[in-house]
Design an enzyme around this catalytic site. Structure first.
Site, PDB file in Angstrom:
ATOM      1  N   VAL A 198      -7.897   5.711   1.797  1.00  0.00           N
ATOM      2  CA  VAL A 198      -7.793   4.142   1.155  1.00  0.00           C
ATOM      3  C   VAL A 198      -8.302   3.050   2.449  1.00  0.00           C
ATOM      4  O   VAL A 198      -8.063   3.313   3.063  1.00  0.00           O
ATOM      5  CB  VAL A 198      -6.179   4.201   0.107  1.00  0.00           C
ATOM      6  CG1 VAL A 198      -5.218   4.701   2.191  1.00  0.00           C
ATOM      7  CG2 VAL A 198      -6.089   2.791   0.449  1.00  0.00           C
ATOM      8  N   SER A 199      -8.751   2.482   1.486  1.00  0.00           N
ATOM      9  CA  SER A 199      -9.344   0.764   2.599  1.00  0.00           C
ATOM     10  C   SER A 199      -8.320   0.719   3.416  1.00  0.00           C
ATOM     11  O   SER A 199      -7.507   0.076   2.369  1.00  0.00           O
ATOM     12  CB  SER A 199      -9.729  -0.068   1.686  1.00  0.00           C
ATOM     13  OG  SER A 199     -10.921   0.885   1.068  1.00  0.00           O
ATOM     14  N   ALA A 200      -8.344  -0.179   4.345  1.00  0.00           N
ATOM     15  CA  ALA A 200      -7.351  -0.877   5.712  1.00  0.00           C
ATOM     16  C   ALA A 200      -7.304  -2.339   4.348  1.00  0.00           C
ATOM     17  O   ALA A 200      -8.437  -2.792   3.821  1.00  0.00           O
ATOM     18  CB  ALA A 200      -9.064  -1.465   6.506  1.00  0.00           C
ATOM     19  N   PRO A 201      -6.420  -2.980   4.523  1.00  0.00           N
ATOM     20  CA  PRO A 201      -5.742  -3.908   4.346  1.00  0.00           C
ATOM     21  C   PRO A 201      -6.719  -5.259   4.203  1.00  0.00           C
ATOM     22  O   PRO A 201      -6.958  -5.896   3.150  1.00  0.00           O
ATOM     23  CB  PRO A 201      -4.533  -3.693   4.408  1.00  0.00           C
ATOM     24  CG  PRO A 201      -3.874  -2.400   4.214  1.00  0.00           C
ATOM     25  CD  PRO A 201      -4.889  -1.868   4.862  1.00  0.00           C
TER      26      PRO A 201
ATOM     27  N   ARG B 243       0.814  -1.086   0.116  1.00  0.00           N
ATOM     28  CA  ARG B 243      -0.125   0.201  -0.113  1.00  0.00           C
ATOM     29  C   ARG B 243       0.665   1.671  -0.184  1.00  0.00           C
ATOM     30  O   ARG B 243       0.116   1.856  -0.875  1.00  0.00           O
ATOM     31  CB  ARG B 243      -1.191  -0.298   1.240  1.00  0.00           C
ATOM     32  CG  ARG B 243      -2.149   0.968   1.299  1.00  0.00           C
ATOM     33  CD  ARG B 243      -3.243   0.482   2.105  1.00  0.00           C
ATOM     34  NE  ARG B 243      -2.422   0.329   3.353  1.00  0.00           N
ATOM     35  CZ  ARG B 243      -3.669   0.954   4.704  1.00  0.00           C
ATOM     36  NH1 ARG B 243      -4.852   1.406   4.411  1.00  0.00           N
ATOM     37  NH2 ARG B 243      -2.792   0.723   5.795  1.00  0.00           N
TER      38      ARG B 243
END
Ligand code: SAM
Length: 227
Positions: A61-64, A35
């Site tokens: 940005v979304s969490a992994p 990321r």
């Protein structure tokens, strides 16, 4: 750099242990596309924390783990033709590009992902990140209202929406191929949202599965929330 690579690998191992990640090609793609490569300077040091991070313009940005859950739920395969609504910084689209069009696949068998972003500055950021990290041949970023889909390249094997919609936008269902999957968070602004997977059968009937509670920024645009 070595430290952050180790921390990223450790996070991926944790997602495997927790059974969030289980498909080999999705695991490899998440490992190969860290990321941090897509984050603005001020967020880079937090890149291996399993949480959403700011990317500017009030967006995240979304969490992994959420990218892993969505990629697994989509059952992505090499060669798939995919639409993403909500490019953000372009990281999620790049992980999908790595799954559907691995570098060693002959060109005719390679998939492609079209990703639509409504905020002009973020579409520019996502495009720059995609190009700089070598994904320009498998990921195309479009500035526009993704709640309308992207008819120019429809129909799609897989569609994902990375912002929460009040309901399923009809254009996305229309642009989904028979046998395809649409994964989308549905719910109110910032709370009581559910991740839904929709499958379209040969008669055009829709099957809806509830994949659990989530928290996403709101989808805006024609079929989004009025914010
Ligand atoms: N997938 C992104 C990434 O890898 O960075 C994160 C997406 S962020 C959680 C949601 C994004 O959806 C925001 O960038 C937001 O501007 C965008 N968005 C909201 N409504 C939209 C719409 N109608 N069309 C396209 N993008 C939209």
């Amino acid at each position: 750099m070595k430290k952050s690579t180790e921390a990223w690998d450790q996070l991926i191992r944790k997602l495997i242990e927790d059974n969030v990640l289980h498909s080999k090609r999705i695991i490899n793609a998440m490992k190969n596309v860290p990321r941090r490569l897509f984050l603005p300077e001020r967020s880079i040091e937090y890149s291996t924390i399993d949480a959403p991070l700011p990317i500017g313009n009030g967006q995240t940005v979304s969490a992994p783990h959420m990218v892993a859950i969505m990629n697994e739920a989509l059952k992505l395969e090499t060669g798939h033709h995919v639409l993403e609504v909500g490019s953000g910084c372009g990281w999620h689209a790049a992980t999908i590009g790595e799954i559907i069009a691995p570098k060693d696949t002959p060109r005719p068998g390679r998939g492609h992902i079209y990703t639509v972003e409504i905020v002009k500055d973020l579409a520019k950021l996502a495009r720059e990140n995609i190009m700089r990290n070598g994904f320009g041949d498998r990921v195309t970023v479009i500035h526009g209202d993704g709640s309308l889909g992207y008819t120019e390249r429809s129909a799609y094997d897989r569609i994902l929406v990375t912002a929460a919609a009040p309901d399923v936008p009809p254009p996305l269902v229309n642009q989904l191929k028979i046998g395809g999957f649409l994964v989308i968070p549905i719910g109110s602004i910032h709370m009581f949202q559910t991740l839904i997977r929709i499958t379209k059968d040969v008669d055009g009937n829709l099957k809806k599965e509830n994949l659990g509670g989530v928290a996403f920024v709101p989808l805006t645009g024609s079929f989004g929330h009025k914010v």
